[in-house]
Design an enzyme around this catalytic site. Structure first.
Site, PDB file in Angstrom:
ATOM      1  N   HIS A   1      48.240  54.334  45.577  1.00 25.73           N
ATOM      2  CA  HIS A   1      49.660  54.470  45.940  1.00 25.73           C
ATOM      3  C   HIS A   1      50.204  53.132  46.404  1.00 25.73           C
ATOM      4  O   HIS A   1      49.470  52.169  46.624  1.00 25.73           O
ATOM      5  CB  HIS A   1      49.883  55.564  46.998  1.00 25.73           C
ATOM      6  CG  HIS A   1      49.359  55.258  48.370  1.00 25.73           C
ATOM      7  ND1 HIS A   1      49.630  56.055  49.456  1.00 25.73           N
ATOM      8  CD2 HIS A   1      48.581  54.247  48.841  1.00 25.73           C
ATOM      9  CE1 HIS A   1      49.055  55.555  50.530  1.00 25.73           C
ATOM     10  NE2 HIS A   1      48.404  54.469  50.193  1.00 25.73           N
TER      11      HIS A   1
ATOM     12  N   CYS B   1      50.086  47.498  52.663  1.00 25.24           N
ATOM     13  CA  CYS B   1      50.263  48.756  51.923  1.00 25.24           C
ATOM     14  C   CYS B   1      51.491  48.725  51.021  1.00 25.24           C
ATOM     15  O   CYS B   1      51.702  49.640  50.220  1.00 25.24           O
ATOM     16  CB  CYS B   1      50.363  49.936  52.890  1.00 25.24           C
ATOM     17  SG  CYS B   1      48.881  50.144  53.879  1.00 25.24           S
TER      18      CYS B   1
ATOM     19  N   HIS C   1      47.312  50.099  45.946  1.00 25.96           N
ATOM     20  CA  HIS C   1      45.932  50.078  46.445  1.00 25.96           C
ATOM     21  C   HIS C   1      45.456  51.523  46.465  1.00 25.96           C
ATOM     22  O   HIS C   1      46.241  52.443  46.266  1.00 25.96           O
ATOM     23  CB  HIS C   1      45.873  49.471  47.851  1.00 25.96           C
ATOM     24  CG  HIS C   1      46.619  50.274  48.865  1.00 25.96           C
ATOM     25  ND1 HIS C   1      47.983  50.170  49.044  1.00 25.96           N
ATOM     26  CD2 HIS C   1      46.203  51.242  49.720  1.00 25.96           C
ATOM     27  CE1 HIS C   1      48.365  51.018  49.980  1.00 25.96           C
ATOM     28  NE2 HIS C   1      47.308  51.694  50.409  1.00 25.96           N
TER      29      HIS C   1
ATOM     30  N   HIS D   1      42.748  54.893  47.881  1.00 24.89           N
ATOM     31  CA  HIS D   1      42.012  55.537  48.976  1.00 24.89           C
ATOM     32  C   HIS D   1      41.074  56.596  48.412  1.00 24.89           C
ATOM     33  O   HIS D   1      41.350  57.196  47.369  1.00 24.89           O
ATOM     34  CB  HIS D   1      42.953  56.236  49.947  1.00 24.89           C
ATOM     35  CG  HIS D   1      43.853  55.312  50.699  1.00 24.89           C
ATOM     36  ND1 HIS D   1      43.424  54.541  51.749  1.00 24.89           N
ATOM     37  CD2 HIS D   1      45.174  55.033  50.538  1.00 24.89           C
ATOM     38  CE1 HIS D   1      44.439  53.828  52.207  1.00 24.89           C
ATOM     39  NE2 HIS D   1      45.513  54.096  51.494  1.00 24.89           N
TER      40      HIS D   1
ATOM     41  N   ASP E   1      43.804  63.559  41.463  1.00 22.57           N
ATOM     42  CA  ASP E   1      42.604  62.725  41.417  1.00 22.57           C
ATOM     43  C   ASP E   1      42.725  61.618  40.373  1.00 22.57           C
ATOM     44  O   ASP E   1      43.070  61.875  39.220  1.00 22.57           O
ATOM     45  CB  ASP E   1      41.378  63.607  41.113  1.00 22.57           C
ATOM     46  CG  ASP E   1      40.070  62.890  41.360  1.00 22.57           C
ATOM     47  OD1 ASP E   1      40.022  62.017  42.254  1.00 22.57           O
ATOM     48  OD2 ASP E   1      39.090  63.201  40.662  1.00 22.57           O
ATOM     49  N   HIS E   2      42.451  60.392  40.808  1.00 22.30           N
ATOM     50  CA  HIS E   2      42.519  59.196  39.966  1.00 22.30           C
ATOM     51  C   HIS E   2      43.914  58.949  39.409  1.00 22.30           C
ATOM     52  O   HIS E   2      44.072  58.387  38.318  1.00 22.30           O
ATOM     53  CB  HIS E   2      41.472  59.249  38.843  1.00 22.30           C
ATOM     54  CG  HIS E   2      40.083  59.032  39.367  1.00 22.30           C
ATOM     55  ND1 HIS E   2      39.382  60.004  40.039  1.00 22.30           N
ATOM     56  CD2 HIS E   2      39.277  57.946  39.336  1.00 22.30           C
ATOM     57  CE1 HIS E   2      38.204  59.526  40.400  1.00 22.30           C
ATOM     58  NE2 HIS E   2      38.110  58.278  39.997  1.00 22.30           N
TER      59      HIS E   2
ATOM     60  N   GLU F   1      42.934  59.985  55.161  1.00 20.57           N
ATOM     61  CA  GLU F   1      43.237  58.898  54.224  1.00 20.57           C
ATOM     62  C   GLU F   1      42.128  57.849  54.292  1.00 20.57           C
ATOM     63  O   GLU F   1      41.763  57.247  53.283  1.00 20.57           O
ATOM     64  CB  GLU F   1      44.593  58.271  54.545  1.00 20.57           C
ATOM     65  CG  GLU F   1      45.088  57.340  53.459  1.00 20.57           C
ATOM     66  CD  GLU F   1      46.512  56.917  53.699  1.00 20.57           C
ATOM     67  OE1 GLU F   1      47.393  57.312  52.921  1.00 20.57           O
ATOM     68  OE2 GLU F   1      46.755  56.205  54.696  1.00 20.57           O
TER      69      GLU F   1
END
Ligand code: NI
Length: 137
Positions: free
Chosen positions: A16, A35, A41, A43, A81-82, A126
């Site tokens: 994100h 961020c 980047h 998580h 996811d991903h 997170e």
């Protein structure tokens, strides 16, 4: 009858960028720091979903936890996811994908799909140290 809380922990990885469209570049950098990196980047998120209910007198279960797992997988994990959360997840678009906004969006998705139990709490990790909780208020 006893009220019992049942939790399923799930995992997903996603990217994100924290950036508020209504603020200018410099203000965004000031608020979000690293961020706000333009290329984002990632998580490794952990999500805990807690439902509350009375154990069924016959089965002894509040809810079949396999069904809870399958529901979270289909409605939340598979879409996220991903993925790059800013643009790829329909239920997250048009908001800054902070952990706070993510957890509220997930609540709305799951709330609509659960029956026979009460969605009690979502807890989103997170990082190991940055954690948000939501109780639906
Ligand atoms: Ni982040």
């Amino acid at each position: 009858m006893p009220l019992v809380y049942v939790t399923r922990r799930m995992h997903f990885s996603a990217g994100h960028r924290l950036h508020a469209e209504s603020l200018d570049e410099e203000t965004n950098r000031g608020i979000y720091g690293a961020c706000n990196n333009p290329l984002g980047h990632g998580h490794n998120y952990d999500l805990e979903v807690t439902v509350a209910g009375e154990p069924d007198p016959v089965t002894g279960m509040v809810m079949d936890i396999k069904k809870l797992k399958d529901l979270i997988q289909k409605e939340v994990i598979d879409p996220m996811d991903h993925k790059f959360l800013n643009v790829e997840v329909p239920f997250l678009t048009r908001q800054v994908p902070t952990a706070e906004n993510i957890v509220v969006a997930i609540w709305r998705v799951l709330q609509d799909k659960l029956s026979g139990v009460t969605l009690y709490r979502l807890k989103l990790y997170e990082t190991e140290r940055n954690i948000v909780e939501y109780y639906g208020a």
